[in-house]
Motif scaffolding. Structure first.
Motif, PDB file in Angstrom:
ATOM      1  N   GLU A 187     -31.445  19.704 -32.817  1.00  0.00           N
ATOM      2  CA  GLU A 187     -31.613  18.634 -31.847  1.00  0.00           C
ATOM      3  C   GLU A 187     -32.474  19.184 -30.712  1.00  0.00           C
ATOM      4  N   LEU A 188     -33.421  18.386 -30.282  1.00  0.00           N
ATOM      5  CA  LEU A 188     -34.336  18.754 -29.205  1.00  0.00           C
ATOM      6  C   LEU A 188     -34.161  17.756 -28.073  1.00  0.00           C
ATOM      7  N   LEU A 189     -33.908  18.280 -26.877  1.00  0.00           N
ATOM      8  CA  LEU A 189     -33.831  17.449 -25.678  1.00  0.00           C
ATOM      9  C   LEU A 189     -34.904  17.952 -24.728  1.00  0.00           C
ATOM     10  N   PHE A 190     -35.757  17.041 -24.252  1.00  0.00           N
ATOM     11  CA  PHE A 190     -36.800  17.433 -23.310  1.00  0.00           C
ATOM     12  C   PHE A 190     -37.005  16.327 -22.302  1.00  0.00           C
ATOM     13  N   PHE A 191     -37.631  16.686 -21.167  1.00  0.00           N
ATOM     14  CA  PHE A 191     -37.998  15.644 -20.224  1.00  0.00           C
ATOM     15  C   PHE A 191     -39.389  15.889 -19.681  1.00  0.00           C
ATOM     16  N   VAL A 192     -40.031  14.764 -19.325  1.00  0.00           N
ATOM     17  CA  VAL A 192     -41.365  14.776 -18.738  1.00  0.00           C
ATOM     18  C   VAL A 192     -41.272  14.137 -17.357  1.00  0.00           C
ATOM     19  N   ASP A 193     -42.324  14.277 -16.589  1.00  0.00           N
ATOM     20  CA  ASP A 193     -42.409  13.655 -15.273  1.00  0.00           C
ATOM     21  C   ASP A 193     -42.303  12.139 -15.443  1.00  0.00           C
ATOM     22  N   PRO A 194     -41.405  11.473 -14.703  1.00  0.00           N
ATOM     23  CA  PRO A 194     -41.261  10.022 -14.880  1.00  0.00           C
ATOM     24  C   PRO A 194     -42.494   9.226 -14.463  1.00  0.00           C
ATOM     25  N   SER A 195     -43.390   9.828 -13.704  1.00  0.00           N
ATOM     26  CA  SER A 195     -44.615   9.121 -13.315  1.00  0.00           C
ATOM     27  C   SER A 195     -45.734   9.300 -14.348  1.00  0.00           C
ATOM     28  N   SER A 196     -45.451   9.983 -15.458  1.00  0.00           N
ATOM     29  CA  SER A 196     -46.440  10.162 -16.524  1.00  0.00           C
ATOM     30  C   SER A 196     -46.768   8.827 -17.174  1.00  0.00           C
ATOM     31  N   ASP A 226     -34.661   7.458 -26.772  1.00  0.00           N
ATOM     32  CA  ASP A 226     -35.259   7.507 -25.439  1.00  0.00           C
ATOM     33  C   ASP A 226     -34.148   7.264 -24.428  1.00  0.00           C
ATOM     34  N   TRP A 227     -33.777   8.301 -23.678  1.00  0.00           N
ATOM     35  CA  TRP A 227     -32.695   8.186 -22.704  1.00  0.00           C
ATOM     36  C   TRP A 227     -33.184   7.584 -21.395  1.00  0.00           C
ATOM     37  N   GLY A 228     -34.463   7.554 -21.196  1.00  0.00           N
ATOM     38  CA  GLY A 228     -35.006   6.972 -19.975  1.00  0.00           C
ATOM     39  C   GLY A 228     -34.919   7.918 -18.786  1.00  0.00           C
ATOM     40  N   ARG A 229     -35.022   7.337 -17.619  1.00  0.00           N
ATOM     41  CA  ARG A 229     -35.066   8.100 -16.380  1.00  0.00           C
ATOM     42  C   ARG A 229     -33.651   8.517 -15.957  1.00  0.00           C
ATOM     43  N   ARG A 230     -33.483   9.818 -15.691  1.00  0.00           N
ATOM     44  CA  ARG A 230     -32.195  10.372 -15.263  1.00  0.00           C
ATOM     45  C   ARG A 230     -32.414  11.265 -14.047  1.00  0.00           C
ATOM     46  N   LYS A 231     -31.431  11.315 -13.180  1.00  0.00           N
ATOM     47  CA  LYS A 231     -31.480  12.179 -12.008  1.00  0.00           C
ATOM     48  C   LYS A 231     -31.206  13.614 -12.442  1.00  0.00           C
ATOM     49  N   LEU A 232     -31.979  14.551 -11.909  1.00  0.00           N
ATOM     50  CA  LEU A 232     -31.795  15.963 -12.220  1.00  0.00           C
ATOM     51  C   LEU A 232     -30.703  16.551 -11.325  1.00  0.00           C
ATOM     52  N   ALA A 233     -30.014  17.573 -11.813  1.00  0.00           N
ATOM     53  CA  ALA A 233     -28.975  18.235 -11.040  1.00  0.00           C
ATOM     54  C   ALA A 233     -29.576  19.001  -9.858  1.00  0.00           C
ATOM     55  N   TYR A 234     -30.796  19.497 -10.034  1.00  0.00           N
ATOM     56  CA  TYR A 234     -31.499  20.196  -8.966  1.00  0.00           C
ATOM     57  C   TYR A 234     -32.994  19.953  -9.145  1.00  0.00           C
ATOM     58  N   GLU A 235     -33.737  20.177  -8.104  1.00  0.00           N
ATOM     59  CA  GLU A 235     -35.168  19.906  -8.115  1.00  0.00           C
ATOM     60  C   GLU A 235     -35.906  20.889  -9.021  1.00  0.00           C
ATOM     61  N   ILE A 236     -36.768  20.361  -9.873  1.00  0.00           N
ATOM     62  CA  ILE A 236     -37.598  21.165 -10.770  1.00  0.00           C
ATOM     63  C   ILE A 236     -39.038  20.723 -10.578  1.00  0.00           C
ATOM     64  N   ASP A 237     -39.910  21.640 -10.201  1.00  0.00           N
ATOM     65  CA  ASP A 237     -41.327  21.337  -9.972  1.00  0.00           C
ATOM     66  C   ASP A 237     -41.506  20.142  -9.030  1.00  0.00           C
ATOM     67  N   GLU A 247     -36.135  13.483 -10.622  1.00  0.00           N
ATOM     68  CA  GLU A 247     -35.808  12.703 -11.807  1.00  0.00           C
ATOM     69  C   GLU A 247     -36.681  13.150 -12.972  1.00  0.00           C
ATOM     70  N   GLY A 248     -36.203  12.864 -14.173  1.00  0.00           N
ATOM     71  CA  GLY A 248     -36.978  13.160 -15.364  1.00  0.00           C
ATOM     72  C   GLY A 248     -36.815  12.055 -16.387  1.00  0.00           C
ATOM     73  N   ASP A 249     -37.787  11.885 -17.257  1.00  0.00           N
ATOM     74  CA  ASP A 249     -37.748  10.898 -18.325  1.00  0.00           C
ATOM     75  C   ASP A 249     -37.362  11.639 -19.612  1.00  0.00           C
ATOM     76  N   ALA A 308     -47.063  18.653 -19.816  1.00  0.00           N
ATOM     77  CA  ALA A 308     -46.325  17.417 -19.561  1.00  0.00           C
ATOM     78  C   ALA A 308     -44.815  17.621 -19.709  1.00  0.00           C
ATOM     79  N   VAL A 309     -44.401  18.536 -20.583  1.00  0.00           N
ATOM     80  CA  VAL A 309     -42.978  18.808 -20.803  1.00  0.00           C
ATOM     81  C   VAL A 309     -42.509  19.785 -19.729  1.00  0.00           C
ATOM     82  N   LYS A 310     -41.608  19.322 -18.882  1.00  0.00           N
ATOM     83  CA  LYS A 310     -41.121  20.160 -17.784  1.00  0.00           C
ATOM     84  C   LYS A 310     -40.049  21.135 -18.250  1.00  0.00           C
TER      85      LYS A 310
END
Length: 97
Positions: A5-14, A42-53, A57-59, A84-86
């Motif tokens: 299983e692969l879980l990844f997120f990209v910038d929501p403004s992408s 597609d899990w959509g936009r989620r709030k991150l536990a801490y700021e990354i870059d 939020e991440g998509d 694009a993959v954070k």
């Protein structure tokens, strides 16, 4: 082949083109050597536990797939060099073998 299983997120403004490009590249990396994508959620936009870059939020996208162990190293390399993959995480799923 083993289940992963692969879980990844990209910038929501992408843009949608950037997201589609990431998905296409992941699909190619998995299916090149006989792997198979089982499910994409597609899990959509989620709030991150801490700021990354400077993002709060991440998509998110979750992909279930079957592949050989040598394909996992290539998939990890592809995800690391894609700007694009954070963040991403690949986990083996023995319950779905």
């Amino acid at each position: 082949m083993k289940a992963y299983e692969l879980l990844f997120f990209v910038d929501p403004s992408s843009t949608d083109e950037v997201r589609a490009g990431v998905m296409k590249r992941i699909d190619v990396a998995i299916s090149d050597n006989g792997g198979k994508v089982d499910n994409v959620e597609d899990w959509g936009r989620r709030k991150l536990a801490y700021e990354i870059d400077h993002l709060n939020e991440g998509d998110y996208t979750l992909i279930d797939f079957h592949a050989d162990a040598n394909q996992i190293a290539e998939l990890d390399r592809v995800l690391r060099i894609n700007d694009a993959v954070k963040r991403h995480m690949i986990v083996r799923r023995p319950d779905k073998d």
